[in-house]
Design an enzyme around this catalytic site. Structure first.
Site, PDB file in Angstrom:
ATOM      1  N   ARG A   2     -23.369  32.463  29.630  1.00 31.83           N
ATOM      2  CA  ARG A   2     -23.769  33.429  28.695  1.00 31.83           C
ATOM      3  C   ARG A   2     -23.324  35.195  29.609  1.00 31.83           C
ATOM      4  O   ARG A   2     -24.213  35.886  29.789  1.00 31.83           O
ATOM      5  CB  ARG A   2     -25.336  33.612  28.775  1.00 31.83           C
ATOM      6  N   CYS A   3     -22.197  34.999  29.949  1.00 32.15           N
ATOM      7  CA  CYS A   3     -21.660  36.031  30.555  1.00 32.15           C
ATOM      8  C   CYS A   3     -20.485  36.910  29.892  1.00 32.15           C
ATOM      9  O   CYS A   3     -19.937  36.351  28.974  1.00 32.15           O
ATOM     10  CB  CYS A   3     -20.970  35.618  31.953  1.00 32.15           C
ATOM     11  N   GLY A   4     -20.300  38.080  30.021  1.00 28.69           N
ATOM     12  CA  GLY A   4     -19.284  38.634  29.465  1.00 28.69           C
ATOM     13  C   GLY A   4     -17.743  38.212  29.722  1.00 28.69           C
ATOM     14  O   GLY A   4     -16.642  38.523  28.900  1.00 28.69           O
ATOM     15  N   TYR A   5     -17.819  37.448  30.778  1.00 32.50           N
ATOM     16  CA  TYR A   5     -16.515  36.662  31.236  1.00 32.50           C
ATOM     17  C   TYR A   5     -16.456  35.078  30.766  1.00 32.50           C
ATOM     18  O   TYR A   5     -15.438  34.644  31.103  1.00 32.50           O
ATOM     19  CB  TYR A   5     -16.463  36.695  32.732  1.00 32.50           C
ATOM     20  N   THR A   6     -17.389  34.736  30.081  1.00 39.67           N
ATOM     21  CA  THR A   6     -17.614  33.358  29.601  1.00 39.67           C
ATOM     22  C   THR A   6     -16.342  32.768  29.151  1.00 39.67           C
ATOM     23  O   THR A   6     -15.677  31.896  29.146  1.00 39.67           O
ATOM     24  CB  THR A   6     -18.785  33.068  28.996  1.00 39.67           C
TER      25      THR A   6
END
Length: 187
Positions: free
Chosen positions: A61-65
């Protein structure tokens, strides 16, 4: 007596080669970790033997996923040339799902990841898994999700790339190409 001496001389190369085989694993990878959402283990020594290795701390659940797509493309493009990518999900930055089944779904189903994924573990601080303790000691601890660590086949050269480093088309891919083209010692 001659037979015994002959047998000893024949066995000698075998005895000498066993320690060489056991020691060809960099200390960093001389461990096993549980595979994501599985009871099976990943033998990191076996997975990384004579291979350029990219270690990534991941989160669902990360902006970099979305980098999972690029990491998978990178793996597909270079795996036959000696690259292995290994993902280590972690909730150290509070962006990993609580249930490993959900994490596995994000990786394997949503992003089509085929590279090895370890079970969720700590990647920073004194409770970090042994791989990330070694990586942090050699370079720096991950400051966020999707930090990337490029390890040469013999395990002596380790480069850290921040979360913002794109898997394809940038400095990381260039470093991977250069590492893949550099012959390892003993070859």
């Amino acid at each position: 007596m001659i037979r015994t001496l002959k047998a000893a001389l024949i066995a000698l190369p075998l005895a000498v080669s066993i320690p060489a085989q056991a020691s060809d694993c960099p200390a960093l990878f001389d461990t096993q970790v549980r595979k994501l959402h599985s009871k099976a283990s990943l033998d990191l020594c076996e997975l990384t033997r004579d291979r350029t290795t990219l270690i990534v701390n991941t989160a669902s659940r990360c902006g970099y996923t979305g980098q999972f797509k690029g990491l998978e493309a990178l793996y597909q493009q270079y795996k036959d040339q000696g690259l292995v990518v290994i993902g280590f999900p972690s909730d150290d930055f509070r962006q990993e799902l609580d249930d490993e089944a959900d994490t596995a779904k994000v990786c394997y189903i949503n992003y089509g990841v085929t590279f090895p994924m370890a079970a969720t573990s700590k990647v920073k601080g004194s409770s970090a898994n042994p791989v990330f303790q070694a990586l942090s000691n050699a370079t720096e601890a991950p400051g966020w999700n999707f930090n990337k660590y490029l390890v040469s086949p013999e395990g002596k050269n380790i480069r850290h790339f921040p979360a913002s480093a794109k898997p394809l088309g940038g400095e990381l891919e260039s470093a991977i190409k250069a590492t893949l083209q550099t012959p390892t010692l003993g070859q």
